[in-house]
Scaffold this motif. Structure first.
Motif, PDB file in Angstrom:
ATOM      1  N   GLU A  84      65.816  33.196 -37.535  1.00 14.36           N
ATOM      2  CA  GLU A  84      65.779  34.316 -38.487  1.00 14.36           C
ATOM      3  C   GLU A  84      67.155  34.988 -38.619  1.00 14.36           C
ATOM      4  O   GLU A  84      67.290  36.196 -38.421  1.00 14.36           O
ATOM      5  CB  GLU A  84      64.729  35.349 -38.069  1.00 14.36           C
ATOM      6  CG  GLU A  84      63.308  34.816 -38.069  1.00 14.36           C
ATOM      7  CD  GLU A  84      62.269  35.885 -37.748  1.00 14.36           C
ATOM      8  OE1 GLU A  84      62.647  37.038 -37.431  1.00 14.36           O
ATOM      9  OE2 GLU A  84      61.061  35.564 -37.825  1.00 14.36           O
ATOM     10  N   HIS A  87      67.487  38.320 -40.690  1.00 14.85           N
ATOM     11  CA  HIS A  87      66.551  39.438 -40.491  1.00 14.85           C
ATOM     12  C   HIS A  87      67.308  40.766 -40.473  1.00 14.85           C
ATOM     13  O   HIS A  87      68.321  40.901 -39.791  1.00 14.85           O
ATOM     14  CB  HIS A  87      65.776  39.259 -39.188  1.00 14.85           C
ATOM     15  CG  HIS A  87      64.511  40.054 -39.144  1.00 14.85           C
ATOM     16  ND1 HIS A  87      64.497  41.437 -39.063  1.00 14.85           N
ATOM     17  CD2 HIS A  87      63.201  39.680 -39.187  1.00 14.85           C
ATOM     18  CE1 HIS A  87      63.247  41.875 -39.045  1.00 14.85           C
ATOM     19  NE2 HIS A  87      62.452  40.820 -39.126  1.00 14.85           N
ATOM     20  N   PRO A  88      66.834  41.781 -41.224  1.00 18.78           N
ATOM     21  CA  PRO A  88      67.574  43.046 -41.310  1.00 18.78           C
ATOM     22  C   PRO A  88      67.534  43.879 -40.038  1.00 18.78           C
ATOM     23  O   PRO A  88      68.375  44.776 -39.856  1.00 18.78           O
ATOM     24  CB  PRO A  88      66.872  43.790 -42.458  1.00 18.78           C
ATOM     25  CG  PRO A  88      65.498  43.209 -42.493  1.00 18.78           C
ATOM     26  CD  PRO A  88      65.656  41.772 -42.109  1.00 18.78           C
ATOM     27  N   SER A  89      66.567  43.616 -39.147  1.00 17.37           N
ATOM     28  CA  SER A  89      66.447  44.405 -37.918  1.00 17.37           C
ATOM     29  C   SER A  89      66.674  43.515 -36.708  1.00 17.37           C
ATOM     30  O   SER A  89      65.832  42.677 -36.374  1.00 17.37           O
ATOM     31  CB  SER A  89      65.059  45.043 -37.826  1.00 17.37           C
ATOM     32  OG  SER A  89      64.855  45.590 -36.530  1.00 17.37           O
ATOM     33  N   GLN A  92      63.723  43.900 -34.251  1.00 12.28           N
ATOM     34  CA  GLN A  92      62.499  43.237 -34.687  1.00 12.28           C
ATOM     35  C   GLN A  92      62.639  41.718 -34.590  1.00 12.28           C
ATOM     36  O   GLN A  92      61.684  41.018 -34.269  1.00 12.28           O
ATOM     37  CB  GLN A  92      62.148  43.640 -36.116  1.00 12.28           C
ATOM     38  CG  GLN A  92      60.784  43.159 -36.582  1.00 12.28           C
ATOM     39  CD  GLN A  92      59.651  43.714 -35.722  1.00 12.28           C
ATOM     40  OE1 GLN A  92      59.578  44.923 -35.503  1.00 12.28           O
ATOM     41  NE2 GLN A  92      58.780  42.831 -35.239  1.00 12.28           N
ATOM     42  N   ARG A  93      63.846  41.223 -34.859  1.00 13.64           N
ATOM     43  CA  ARG A  93      64.102  39.793 -34.723  1.00 13.64           C
ATOM     44  C   ARG A  93      63.868  39.350 -33.273  1.00 13.64           C
ATOM     45  O   ARG A  93      63.282  38.282 -33.024  1.00 13.64           O
ATOM     46  CB  ARG A  93      65.534  39.493 -35.152  1.00 13.64           C
ATOM     47  CG  ARG A  93      65.978  38.043 -34.972  1.00 13.64           C
ATOM     48  CD  ARG A  93      67.354  37.825 -35.591  1.00 13.64           C
ATOM     49  NE  ARG A  93      67.907  36.545 -35.203  1.00 13.64           N
ATOM     50  CZ  ARG A  93      68.701  36.365 -34.126  1.00 13.64           C
ATOM     51  NH1 ARG A  93      69.035  37.402 -33.369  1.00 13.64           N
ATOM     52  NH2 ARG A  93      69.153  35.151 -33.846  1.00 13.64           N
ATOM     53  N   GLN A  94      64.299  40.175 -32.318  1.00  9.63           N
ATOM     54  CA  GLN A  94      64.047  39.856 -30.910  1.00  9.63           C
ATOM     55  C   GLN A  94      62.547  39.826 -30.618  1.00  9.63           C
ATOM     56  O   GLN A  94      62.052  38.917 -29.949  1.00  9.63           O
ATOM     57  CB  GLN A  94      64.724  40.893 -30.012  1.00  9.63           C
ATOM     58  CG  GLN A  94      66.225  40.790 -29.968  1.00  9.63           C
ATOM     59  CD  GLN A  94      66.830  41.839 -29.065  1.00  9.63           C
ATOM     60  OE1 GLN A  94      66.254  42.904 -28.845  1.00  9.63           O
ATOM     61  NE2 GLN A  94      68.009  41.559 -28.534  1.00  9.63           N
ATOM     62  N   ASN A  96      60.136  39.267 -32.704  1.00  9.09           N
ATOM     63  CA  ASN A  96      59.549  38.107 -33.376  1.00  9.09           C
ATOM     64  C   ASN A  96      59.757  36.830 -32.563  1.00  9.09           C
ATOM     65  O   ASN A  96      58.954  35.895 -32.635  1.00  9.09           O
ATOM     66  CB  ASN A  96      60.143  37.940 -34.773  1.00  9.09           C
ATOM     67  CG  ASN A  96      59.750  39.053 -35.713  1.00  9.09           C
ATOM     68  OD1 ASN A  96      58.852  39.848 -35.429  1.00  9.09           O
ATOM     69  ND2 ASN A  96      60.439  39.133 -36.842  1.00  9.09           N
ATOM     70  N   TRP A  97      60.841  36.789 -31.827  1.00 11.66           N
ATOM     71  CA  TRP A  97      61.139  35.631 -30.995  1.00 11.66           C
ATOM     72  C   TRP A  97      60.274  35.608 -29.729  1.00 11.66           C
ATOM     73  O   TRP A  97      59.822  34.563 -29.280  1.00 11.66           O
ATOM     74  CB  TRP A  97      62.625  35.642 -30.617  1.00 11.66           C
ATOM     75  CG  TRP A  97      63.028  34.605 -29.604  1.00 11.66           C
ATOM     76  CD1 TRP A  97      63.281  34.802 -28.274  1.00 11.66           C
ATOM     77  CD2 TRP A  97      63.229  33.206 -29.838  1.00 11.66           C
ATOM     78  NE1 TRP A  97      63.627  33.634 -27.656  1.00 11.66           N
ATOM     79  CE2 TRP A  97      63.609  32.621 -28.598  1.00 11.66           C
ATOM     80  CE3 TRP A  97      63.123  32.391 -30.955  1.00 11.66           C
ATOM     81  CZ2 TRP A  97      63.877  31.269 -28.458  1.00 11.66           C
ATOM     82  CZ3 TRP A  97      63.398  31.042 -30.821  1.00 11.66           C
ATOM     83  CH2 TRP A  97      63.768  30.497 -29.587  1.00 11.66           C
TER      84      TRP A  97
END
Length: 202
Positions: A84, A87-89, A92-94, A96-97
């Motif tokens: 990702e 991803h703008p955040s 949040q990307r962390q 999501n992982w």
């Protein structure tokens, strides 16, 4: 039923943001796993988990699972660059992982405490592993009789407009006492036992 099943750890963390008291530290946006650990520790110290006898074990499990996840190299705790990338955040990307598929022990440890939070907030009695196994044994010993009581509808009355089914109970009993909804499940079986008693010869 508390935190929804089949959601990522990140989604569960976000779901609890508004439900867990604000910790003493300042947190911008969703809490990180380390911030959740601090928040749970603070809640333990202030007595929020006093009704839950297994909270110290659950907290230690979450602490250990977080340390193990941080030390993991396959998969790494932080997402690789190709995950990702737009991803703008970053936070949040962390999240999501860090799903249950990649970090099942961390996910399960968090979910156990999240279930305790739900029980404390909702006034649902705690359930220990020992009692849960006793309730599961009672259900197994009385399953045939419960099916007869349910009849063609396969519905069991719990009172207060609540209903359940033998298949539902069997499925979620198999998940154990640390799963989402374990407290309500235990309460439902306690009520069935109160209403139905013990099968002759069981």
């Amino acid at each position: 039923m508390g935190v929804q099943r089949s959601r990522s750890l990140g989604s569960r963390l976000a779901h609890l943001e508004a439900r867990v008291p604000t910790p003493s530290f300042e947190a911008a946006g969703p809490r990180t796993e380390d911030e959740w650990l601090v928040a749970f520790e603070e809640m333990g110290r202030d007595g929020s988990f006093a009704p839950e006898p297994e909270f110290p074990e659950a907290l230690a499990r979450f602490r250990d699972a977080l340390a193990a996840a941080r030390a993991s190299t396959d998969p790494p705790f932080d997402p690789p660059p190709e995950f990702e990338p737009g991803h703008p955040s970053p936070h949040q990307r962390q999240l999501n992982w860090r799903t249950g598929g990649r970090f099942p022990d961390l996910d399960a440890a968090f979910l156990w405490i999240a279930e305790m939070v739900h029980r404390v907030e909702s006034g649902i009695p705690p359930v220990t592993g020992d009692e849960f196994r006793e309730l599961a044994a009672w259900f197994a010993a009385n399953a045939a009789r419960l099916r007869q009581l349910a009849g063609p509808s396969e519905v069991l009355e719990l009172g207060g407009g609540r209903r359940t089914g033998c298949g539902y109970l069997r499925y979620y009993l198999a998940k154990g006492h640390r799963a989402d909804g374990a407290g309500q499940l235990a309460q439902d079986i306690r009520e069935l036992r109160r209403r139905c008693g013990q099968a002759p010869g069981a």
